[in-house]
Design a protein around this motif. Sequence first.
Motif, PDB file in Angstrom:
ATOM      1  N   ALA A   1       4.424  -5.882   1.601  1.00  0.00           N
ATOM      2  CA  ALA A   1       4.832  -6.877   0.549  1.00  0.00           C
ATOM      3  C   ALA A   1       3.873  -6.665  -0.771  1.00  0.00           C
ATOM      4  O   ALA A   1       4.305  -6.757  -1.965  1.00  0.00           O
ATOM      5  CB  ALA A   1       4.955  -8.280   0.949  1.00  0.00           C
ATOM      6  N   VAL A   2       2.872  -6.236  -0.418  1.00  0.00           N
ATOM      7  CA  VAL A   2       2.016  -6.167  -1.658  1.00  0.00           C
ATOM      8  C   VAL A   2       2.316  -4.910  -2.514  1.00  0.00           C
ATOM      9  O   VAL A   2       2.350  -4.831  -3.540  1.00  0.00           O
ATOM     10  CB  VAL A   2       0.330  -6.062  -1.243  1.00  0.00           C
TER      11      VAL A   2
ATOM     12  N   LEU B   1       4.133   0.457 -10.397  1.00  0.00           N
ATOM     13  CA  LEU B   1       2.917   1.050  -9.681  1.00  0.00           C
ATOM     14  C   LEU B   1       3.522   1.479  -8.192  1.00  0.00           C
ATOM     15  O   LEU B   1       3.424   0.305  -7.461  1.00  0.00           O
ATOM     16  CB  LEU B   1       1.454   0.376  -9.516  1.00  0.00           C
ATOM     17  N   THR B   2       3.275   2.557  -7.682  1.00  0.00           N
ATOM     18  CA  THR B   2       3.595   2.981  -6.249  1.00  0.00           C
ATOM     19  C   THR B   2       2.350   3.094  -5.519  1.00  0.00           C
ATOM     20  O   THR B   2       1.265   3.770  -5.689  1.00  0.00           O
ATOM     21  CB  THR B   2       4.366   4.277  -6.261  1.00  0.00           C
ATOM     22  N   TYR B   3       2.224   2.257  -4.278  1.00  0.00           N
ATOM     23  CA  TYR B   3       1.183   2.584  -3.584  1.00  0.00           C
ATOM     24  C   TYR B   3       1.658   2.463  -2.049  1.00  0.00           C
ATOM     25  O   TYR B   3       2.440   1.759  -1.815  1.00  0.00           O
ATOM     26  CB  TYR B   3       0.030   1.191  -3.770  1.00  0.00           C
ATOM     27  N   ASP B   4       1.198   3.401  -1.352  1.00  0.00           N
ATOM     28  CA  ASP B   4       1.731   3.505   0.129  1.00  0.00           C
ATOM     29  C   ASP B   4       1.116   2.484   0.910  1.00  0.00           C
ATOM     30  O   ASP B   4      -0.007   2.443   0.949  1.00  0.00           O
ATOM     31  CB  ASP B   4       1.335   4.949   0.578  1.00  0.00           C
TER      32      ASP B   4
ATOM     33  N   GLU C   1      -2.758   3.218   1.114  1.00  0.00           N
ATOM     34  CA  GLU C   1      -3.349   2.841  -0.189  1.00  0.00           C
ATOM     35  C   GLU C   1      -3.403   1.419  -0.442  1.00  0.00           C
ATOM     36  O   GLU C   1      -3.613   0.766  -1.615  1.00  0.00           O
ATOM     37  CB  GLU C   1      -2.446   3.263  -1.335  1.00  0.00           C
ATOM     38  N   VAL C   2      -3.176   0.678   0.549  1.00  0.00           N
ATOM     39  CA  VAL C   2      -3.315  -0.878   0.414  1.00  0.00           C
ATOM     40  C   VAL C   2      -4.277  -1.251   1.695  1.00  0.00           C
ATOM     41  O   VAL C   2      -3.946  -0.884   2.837  1.00  0.00           O
ATOM     42  CB  VAL C   2      -2.081  -1.527   0.711  1.00  0.00           C
ATOM     43  N   LEU C   3      -5.152  -2.400   1.438  1.00  0.00           N
ATOM     44  CA  LEU C   3      -6.262  -2.678   2.385  1.00  0.00           C
ATOM     45  C   LEU C   3      -6.309  -4.281   2.243  1.00  0.00           C
ATOM     46  O   LEU C   3      -6.643  -4.773   1.091  1.00  0.00           O
ATOM     47  CB  LEU C   3      -7.532  -2.128   2.091  1.00  0.00           C
TER      48      LEU C   3
ATOM     49  N   TRP D   1      -6.568  -8.432  -1.457  1.00  0.00           N
ATOM     50  CA  TRP D   1      -6.153  -6.902  -0.995  1.00  0.00           C
ATOM     51  C   TRP D   1      -6.665  -6.207  -2.161  1.00  0.00           C
ATOM     52  O   TRP D   1      -6.964  -6.548  -3.411  1.00  0.00           O
ATOM     53  CB  TRP D   1      -4.944  -6.776  -0.988  1.00  0.00           C
ATOM     54  N   VAL D   2      -6.593  -4.881  -1.462  1.00  0.00           N
ATOM     55  CA  VAL D   2      -7.231  -3.762  -2.688  1.00  0.00           C
ATOM     56  C   VAL D   2      -6.098  -2.684  -2.717  1.00  0.00           C
ATOM     57  O   VAL D   2      -5.416  -2.519  -1.502  1.00  0.00           O
ATOM     58  CB  VAL D   2      -8.498  -2.822  -1.788  1.00  0.00           C
ATOM     59  N   CYS D   3      -5.732  -2.338  -3.801  1.00  0.00           N
ATOM     60  CA  CYS D   3      -4.771  -1.092  -3.760  1.00  0.00           C
ATOM     61  C   CYS D   3      -5.591  -0.046  -4.684  1.00  0.00           C
ATOM     62  O   CYS D   3      -6.113  -0.271  -5.663  1.00  0.00           O
ATOM     63  CB  CYS D   3      -3.641  -1.545  -4.665  1.00  0.00           C
ATOM     64  N   ALA D   4      -5.683   1.189  -4.071  1.00  0.00           N
ATOM     65  CA  ALA D   4      -6.410   2.183  -4.573  1.00  0.00           C
ATOM     66  C   ALA D   4      -5.637   3.608  -4.108  1.00  0.00           C
ATOM     67  O   ALA D   4      -5.039   3.709  -2.984  1.00  0.00           O
ATOM     68  CB  ALA D   4      -7.597   2.200  -4.483  1.00  0.00           C
TER      69      ALA D   4
END
Length: 387
Positions: free
Chosen positions: A72-73, A83-86, A90-92, A246-249
């Motif tokens: 969902a994030v 922005l594309t995050y896996d 790539e999401v915590l 959450w973190v996205c990176a």
Amino acid sequence: MSDPLVSRMRQFGTTIFAEMSALAVRTGSINLGQGFPDTDGPPAMLDRAVQAIRSGANQYPPGPGVPELRQAVAEHRLRHYGLTYDPDGEVLVTVGATEAIAASVLALCEAGDEVIAFEPYYDSYAASIALAGASLVAVTLRPVEGRFTFDPDELRAAVTPRTRAILVNSPHNPTGTVFTAEELAFIAGLCQERDLVAITDEVYEHLTFDGVEHIPLATLPGMRERTVMIASAGKTFSVTGWKTGWVCAPPELVRAVQTVKQFLTFTANGPWQLAVAYGLREELAWVADLRAGLEGKRDRLMSGLAAAGFDVLKPAGTYFVQTDIRPLGFTDGLELTRRLPELAGVVAIPTQVFYDHPERGSHFVRFAFCKKDEVIDEAVTRLKRLG
Ligand code: PMP
Ligand code: GLN
């Protein structure tokens, strides 16, 4: 016994939020200090948390977070910002933005490194940086034509060979500034030129006003790969007690942050993660209403504070209004806020505690407007006694 607290934490006493909320309770004052809403989040999202508990989602979730929330994030980042995050890697998910910030700083900064932050800054930054044995280098935001901003030359001069990261909070607490595309482009250019990691605190991403839109630093060219983007459900859904962030990176940055995070808390609370996943997918119309309602509350509090004699600075985002107390004959915001319950039956936050150079903010006091209209009106009536 001498002070058992490690020396690097000795400068940190009780947080101003705890001190001022306790003062409000003790004196029965209206609390416009600590930023938390006095109404609940979307009812169906609250039900989803109850349902998650009732249906047995009560054991350790996976360390990176429940898959539904990571998915969902990622969908939310794509829909809002392109922005594309896996979701796998790539999401915590973290225990609020607070843990995300602490884990990021602890994971990325060696002892002796420098981290730039804009002052006044959210109080946990300094403590997280101190825990890492790193140093905070503060670049001051000053009002220019009623809006807090930085001097680009000062920011450039703050970067040294030891600078590892820059913490960028926009929409900014406690000033209410939302950085413009130009300001962000300057920061992005510096990050690339000097090879800095950007840690962005975007907990107020949805709470902007007057048509101003929040721009994540990671959307600027060359920034996604060097940005640790942090957000949280607390402010977006009026559930500050849920502590779900959450973190996205990129994968290597998430891996570093997760290595630290797993030994701070291992994982974040399960039922709330499922409920926030629901919120991100189904409740953004509720968030749009929240934002519109907050804009009205901002205007209501601003005109009330002006009528009470404060100089009021207009925020473009967040929950907070900055006021200059000097027109009322006061010069020290810390002294004033400690006396405010007795003088007016209201609690507020002295902005100076968020500075490394407190003299630059001693005449500012922060008031929160995430409160029912009648609470704001009563606070204003009381504050008019000051004049
Ligand atoms: N950063 C800022 C700028 C905040 O105002 C807050 C408080 N919501 C946080 C981080 C902490 O967020 P959380 O409650 O999700 O830990
Ligand atoms: N973010 C909220 C504020 O700035 C509260 C934070 C806290 O209590 N630690 O008021």
